[in-house]
Design a protein around this motif. Structure first.
Motif, PDB file in Angstrom:
ATOM      1  N   ALA A  62       0.812  -1.220   0.000  1.00 27.95           N
ATOM      2  CA  ALA A  62       0.000   0.000   0.000  1.00 27.95           C
ATOM      3  C   ALA A  62       0.844   1.267   0.000  1.00 27.95           C
ATOM      4  CB  ALA A  62      -0.934  -0.002   1.212  1.00 27.95           C
ATOM      5  N   ILE A  63       2.007   1.239   0.646  1.00 28.46           N
ATOM      6  CA  ILE A  63       2.783   2.472   0.823  1.00 28.46           C
ATOM      7  C   ILE A  63       3.992   2.543  -0.105  1.00 28.46           C
ATOM      8  CG2 ILE A  63       2.024   2.703   3.225  1.00 28.46           C
ATOM      9  CD1 ILE A  63       5.613   1.767   2.710  1.00 28.46           C
ATOM     10  N   GLN A  64       4.127   1.593  -1.015  1.00 32.29           N
ATOM     11  CA  GLN A  64       5.350   1.476  -1.804  1.00 32.29           C
ATOM     12  C   GLN A  64       5.646   2.699  -2.677  1.00 32.29           C
ATOM     13  OE1 GLN A  64       5.033  -1.891  -4.487  1.00 32.29           O
ATOM     14  NE2 GLN A  64       2.875  -1.460  -4.918  1.00 32.29           N
ATOM     15  N   ASP A  65       4.642   3.475  -3.025  1.00 30.22           N
ATOM     16  CA  ASP A  65       4.862   4.633  -3.895  1.00 30.22           C
ATOM     17  C   ASP A  65       4.954   5.956  -3.144  1.00 30.22           C
ATOM     18  OD1 ASP A  65       4.804   3.027  -6.195  1.00 30.22           O
ATOM     19  OD2 ASP A  65       2.613   3.117  -6.280  1.00 30.22           O
ATOM     20  N   ASN A  66       4.962   5.911  -1.818  1.00 27.67           N
ATOM     21  CA  ASN A  66       5.038   7.137  -1.016  1.00 27.67           C
ATOM     22  C   ASN A  66       6.341   7.128  -0.215  1.00 27.67           C
ATOM     23  OD1 ASN A  66       4.721   9.235   0.913  1.00 27.67           O
ATOM     24  ND2 ASN A  66       2.493   9.069   0.795  1.00 27.67           N
ATOM     25  N   TYR A 196     -11.264   0.330  -5.294  1.00 22.70           N
ATOM     26  CA  TYR A 196     -11.113   1.728  -4.884  1.00 22.70           C
ATOM     27  C   TYR A 196     -11.266   1.947  -3.381  1.00 22.70           C
ATOM     28  CZ  TYR A 196     -11.740   2.355  -9.914  1.00 22.70           C
ATOM     29  OH  TYR A 196     -11.625   2.244 -11.283  1.00 22.70           O
ATOM     30  N   LEU A 197     -11.572   0.913  -2.614  1.00 26.19           N
ATOM     31  CA  LEU A 197     -11.569   1.038  -1.150  1.00 26.19           C
ATOM     32  C   LEU A 197     -10.188   0.736  -0.586  1.00 26.19           C
ATOM     33  CD1 LEU A 197     -14.987  -0.646  -0.241  1.00 26.19           C
ATOM     34  CD2 LEU A 197     -14.468   1.797  -0.472  1.00 26.19           C
ATOM     35  N   VAL A 198      -9.407  -0.035  -1.324  1.00 28.78           N
ATOM     36  CA  VAL A 198      -8.023  -0.363  -0.969  1.00 28.78           C
ATOM     37  C   VAL A 198      -7.162  -0.071  -2.195  1.00 28.78           C
ATOM     38  CG1 VAL A 198      -8.723  -2.151   0.678  1.00 28.78           C
ATOM     39  CG2 VAL A 198      -8.214  -2.775  -1.697  1.00 28.78           C
ATOM     40  N   PRO A 199      -5.851   0.105  -2.021  1.00 23.85           N
ATOM     41  CA  PRO A 199      -4.986   0.256  -3.191  1.00 23.85           C
ATOM     42  C   PRO A 199      -5.084  -0.968  -4.103  1.00 23.85           C
ATOM     43  CG  PRO A 199      -3.824   0.900  -1.197  1.00 23.85           C
ATOM     44  CD  PRO A 199      -5.106   0.261  -0.755  1.00 23.85           C
ATOM     45  N   LYS A 200      -4.860  -0.768  -5.383  1.00 20.03           N
ATOM     46  CA  LYS A 200      -4.996  -1.849  -6.352  1.00 20.03           C
ATOM     47  C   LYS A 200      -4.128  -3.046  -5.997  1.00 20.03           C
ATOM     48  CE  LYS A 200      -6.523  -3.703 -10.171  1.00 20.03           C
ATOM     49  NZ  LYS A 200      -7.945  -4.129 -10.257  1.00 20.03           N
ATOM     50  N   ALA A 201      -2.904  -2.800  -5.568  1.00 18.41           N
ATOM     51  CA  ALA A 201      -2.007  -3.902  -5.223  1.00 18.41           C
ATOM     52  C   ALA A 201      -2.532  -4.707  -4.045  1.00 18.41           C
ATOM     53  CB  ALA A 201      -0.608  -3.361  -4.910  1.00 18.41           C
TER      54      ALA A 201
END
Length: 219
Positions: A62-66, A196-201
């Motif tokens: 969930a946080i991999q892009d931040n 869209y309630l959770v990240p796609k991954a």
């Protein structure tokens, strides 16, 4: 360095968690927000909806892009129930130069005087207490638990509660998203869309590993 410490079951992590963390990061000028999945929550029934490793992996996805978000397995590495006082002591030792901000919801803070060694918590960090989506900020006298009312002084010009130890409690009235992990688990169990309630991954991970196929009534 200012760091946010955001604990919870994250069962599963969802967009509401991420949006709240991003709002508070900006509000409190935090350099990092560390998500800390709980091993066994002291105030909730023990349940095995998703294993600690699954919950940890979903957070990492969930946080991999931040670049401002991190995940810690500090509580998962400790056996038994997860107590915040132990977690805060761990992070104070791990980041001795940092100013920590413990992020939590209003409902949890209202019960903080039932936590283990709760009076030892406040010298360890600042608190950021999030309001519930759709609810207004409670009156001042309803925010600090009555058992601790004499230990705080409200500073209206700074909009914070100062504890005798020097730490502060900030009330974050953020535009939260009314999304719950329980609702996501219910949707998964019933075969309904949770896109869209959770990240796609995270969505793909839940489906791949067939998590949450059994409904539950816990939050």
């Amino acid at each position: 360095m200012r760091i946010g410490l955001f604990g919870g079951s994250f069962n599963p992590v969802h967009i509401g968690h991420l949006r709240a963390a991003e709002e508070i990061r900006g509000l409190c000028s935090l350099e990092k927000v560390i998500f800390i999945p709980t091993h066994i929550a002291p105030h909730k029934p023990v349940r095995t909806l998703a294993s600690p490793q699954h919950r940890l992996t979903m957070l990492e996805l969930a946080i991999q892009d931040n670049r401002h978000f991190l995940v810690s397995d500090a509580e998962l590495r400790r056996p038994g129930r997860s107590y915040s006082v132990e977690t805060l002591r761990y992070f104070r030792a791990a980041f001795p130069e940092a100013e920590p901000f413990f992020i939590m919801g209003m409902d949890a803070f209202a019960e903080i005087d039932t936590w283990k060694n709760y009076r030892d918590l406040f010298p360890l960090c600042n608190f950021v207490v999030m309001t519930r989506p759709g609810y207004s900020v409670p009156p001042t006298e309803q925010i600090i638990p009555r058992t601790m009312a004499g230990e705080f002084a409200f500073s209206p010009e700074e909009n914070r509660y100062r504890h005798g130890s020097g730490s502060s409690v900030f009330i974050a009235d953020i535009p939260g998203l009314a999304i719950s992990a329980r609702e996501i688990r219910r949707r998964v169990a019933q075969g309904h869309s949770f896109t869209y309630l959770v990240p796609k991954a995270v969505e793909e991970y839940i489906l791949q590993h067939k998590l949450y196929h059994n409904p539950d009534s816990s939050s």
